[in-house]
Design a protein around this motif. Structure first.
Motif, PDB file in Angstrom:
ATOM      1  N   THR A 130     -10.609 -52.562  -3.594  1.00  0.00           N
ATOM      2  CA  THR A 130      -9.991 -51.480  -4.367  1.00  0.00           C
ATOM      3  C   THR A 130      -9.338 -50.528  -3.368  1.00  0.00           C
ATOM      4  O   THR A 130      -9.976 -50.120  -2.393  1.00  0.00           O
ATOM      5  N   MET A 154      -7.603 -46.849  -2.883  1.00  0.00           N
ATOM      6  CA  MET A 154      -7.466 -45.519  -3.491  1.00  0.00           C
ATOM      7  C   MET A 154      -6.313 -44.827  -2.764  1.00  0.00           C
ATOM      8  O   MET A 154      -6.446 -44.457  -1.602  1.00  0.00           O
ATOM      9  N   GLY A 185      -3.353 -42.117  -1.941  1.00  0.00           N
ATOM     10  CA  GLY A 185      -2.823 -40.762  -2.045  1.00  0.00           C
ATOM     11  C   GLY A 185      -1.385 -40.782  -1.566  1.00  0.00           C
ATOM     12  O   GLY A 185      -1.136 -41.013  -0.380  1.00  0.00           O
ATOM     13  N   VAL A 222      -5.146 -48.219  -7.016  1.00  0.00           N
ATOM     14  CA  VAL A 222      -5.191 -47.043  -7.885  1.00  0.00           C
ATOM     15  C   VAL A 222      -4.442 -45.874  -7.249  1.00  0.00           C
ATOM     16  O   VAL A 222      -4.727 -45.494  -6.098  1.00  0.00           O
ATOM     17  N   HIS A 223      -3.503 -45.304  -8.009  1.00  0.00           N
ATOM     18  CA  HIS A 223      -2.811 -44.109  -7.530  1.00  0.00           C
ATOM     19  C   HIS A 223      -3.673 -42.894  -7.901  1.00  0.00           C
ATOM     20  O   HIS A 223      -3.801 -42.552  -9.071  1.00  0.00           O
ATOM     21  N   CYS A 224      -4.260 -42.239  -6.880  1.00  0.00           N
ATOM     22  CA  CYS A 224      -5.197 -41.138  -7.146  1.00  0.00           C
ATOM     23  C   CYS A 224      -4.495 -39.798  -7.274  1.00  0.00           C
ATOM     24  O   CYS A 224      -5.077 -38.848  -7.801  1.00  0.00           O
ATOM     25  N   THR A 271      -5.541 -37.444  -1.729  1.00  0.00           N
ATOM     26  CA  THR A 271      -6.465 -37.637  -2.862  1.00  0.00           C
ATOM     27  C   THR A 271      -7.151 -39.012  -2.816  1.00  0.00           C
ATOM     28  O   THR A 271      -8.228 -39.188  -3.397  1.00  0.00           O
ATOM     29  N   GLY A 272      -6.550 -39.968  -2.111  1.00  0.00           N
ATOM     30  CA  GLY A 272      -7.217 -41.265  -1.920  1.00  0.00           C
ATOM     31  C   GLY A 272      -8.519 -41.046  -1.152  1.00  0.00           C
ATOM     32  O   GLY A 272      -9.562 -41.603  -1.496  1.00  0.00           O
ATOM     33  N   ALA A 315     -11.261 -39.468  -3.313  1.00  0.00           N
ATOM     34  CA  ALA A 315     -11.930 -40.471  -4.158  1.00  0.00           C
ATOM     35  C   ALA A 315     -12.926 -41.276  -3.333  1.00  0.00           C
ATOM     36  O   ALA A 315     -14.070 -41.519  -3.747  1.00  0.00           O
ATOM     37  N   LYS A 316     -12.485 -41.673  -2.151  1.00  0.00           N
ATOM     38  CA  LYS A 316     -13.332 -42.524  -1.287  1.00  0.00           C
ATOM     39  C   LYS A 316     -14.604 -41.788  -0.851  1.00  0.00           C
ATOM     40  O   LYS A 316     -15.714 -42.329  -0.875  1.00  0.00           O
ATOM     41  N   ASN A 331     -17.004 -41.573  -3.690  1.00  0.00           N
ATOM     42  CA  ASN A 331     -17.640 -42.870  -3.946  1.00  0.00           C
ATOM     43  C   ASN A 331     -18.740 -43.152  -2.922  1.00  0.00           C
ATOM     44  O   ASN A 331     -19.844 -43.587  -3.279  1.00  0.00           O
TER      45      ASN A 331
END
Ligand code: NAD
Length: 301
Positions: free
Chosen positions: A133, A135, A137, A158-160, A165-166, A169-170, A173
């Motif tokens: 996956t 993530m 930005g 996924v475009h965060c 912003t990637g 998200a990381k 997580n």
């Protein structure tokens, strides 16, 4: 497409191999010559510096341990930014802090290139299978440009949101991951101490409300899952020191945002203890060794 790929470790090497398999042309660079040779045998070209690796390429991918490495590979002597052609996307898949991402994006812009943060989840298995996956930005336009290349290495792209912003998200997580691995370790070790068979306990957890990735895909108890690092002396996988770094990123970000991170701070101390015992290079699931009474023989990779 001609790609400069820098950082051929547990994650970078299989990601680069998938790009080669898909027909892309790769210039590679890593400080570890053994890793470089593995890629050369698969068809990549070895180079002597990040600058040489990105000369004449259409895209750059970096997969490095931490922010300091990304900064030095990009802005250091004979680094990426001094040599990369104008307009090229620099996709950084390492897990680093959002502030460094913003600084690198500005530096790249000043050199006419575009920095995109695209950290991954899915582990070394996902890197090998091409099912990571990503993530991402980036601006919407930049995201559309880099998406096809990321699809070669991953399943969920996924475009965060905007740049950095990637990483947000990381970091969030991995905050969950560090905590759940410590929780599963605590429960598996308690079960062992109380006399239940580890496979029976794992089977119950994995069909009950305690189920999570740390229990059903990456169980820390040796022998429960043949494919997990716990069944090969905690070698390979995701290093304890990398998890420690990620929990540091999370607690730093929490401090910046004035958000509490009670469990993050506690689990950070568990991985810190493991690292201080000299086990920082073992897979992070070795955190179970802090709980088990009879220590399994741990092998350093
Ligand atoms: P790794 O330590 O196995 O590999 C990093 C590679 O970078 C090594 O081969 C090292 O020699 C190379 N390197 C370091 N400094 C360099 C430099 N200045 N120039 C060129 N090469 C350099 O790490 P990894 O497990 O592949 O992880 C890479 C990143 O991905 C980290 O940020 C990590 O947090 C993240 N990540 C790892 C996993 C995992 O399961 N291993 C999963 C998701 C994300």
């Amino acid at each position: 497409m001609k790609i400069g790929f820098i950082g051929l470790g547990n994650m970078g090497a299989p990601m680069a191999l998938n790009l080669l398999k898909a027909g892309h042309v790769l210039n590679v660079f890593d400080l570890n010559s053994e890793s470089v040779q593995t890629l050369v045998r698969a068809g990549a070209t070895a180079t002597v510096s990040p600058g040489v690796a990105v000369t004449g390429v259409e895209c750059v991918i970096t997969m490095l341990p931490a922010a300091a490495h990304v900064k030095s590979v990009l802005t250091g002597e004979d680094g990426v930014l001094g040599a990369v052609p104008e307009g090229v996307f620099i996709i950084d898949c390492s897990t680093i802090d959002p502030a460094t991402v913003k600084a690198m994006a500005q530096a790249a812009e000043a050199h006419g290139s575009v920095f995109v943060d695209a950290p991954v989840s899915g582990g070394t298995g996902g890197a090998m299978a091409g099912t990571l996956t990503f993530m991402v930005g980036a601006s919407a336009a930049a995201f559309e440009k880099v998406r096809p290349l990321l699809q070669v290495m991953g399943k969920n792209i996924v475009h965060c949101g905007e740049t950095s912003t990637g990483q947000v998200a990381k970091i969030c997580n991995n905050l969950v991951l560090g905590i759940t691995m410590a929780g599963v370790s605590e429960a598996m070790a308690l079960g062992e101490a109380l006399g239940i068979d580890a496979n029976v306990l794992a089977g119950i957890i994995n069909t009950s409300t305690g189920r999570c990735w740390s229990s059903d895909t990456y169980n820390p108890f040796p022998g429960v899952l043949d494919s997990a690092p716990s069944s090969r002396g905690y070698t390979g996988g995701f290093g304890t020191d990398l998890m420690l770094k990620d929990l540091g990123l999370a607690t730093d970000a929490a401090k910046f945002a004035r958000q509490p991170a009670y469990l993050g701070a506690l689990s950070q101390q568990l991985y810190q203890t493991l690292s201080a015992r000299g086990e920082g290079r073992l897979d992070f699931s070795a955190v179970i060794n802090l709980y088990r009474r009879e220590q399994p023989v741990a092998q350093q990779s």
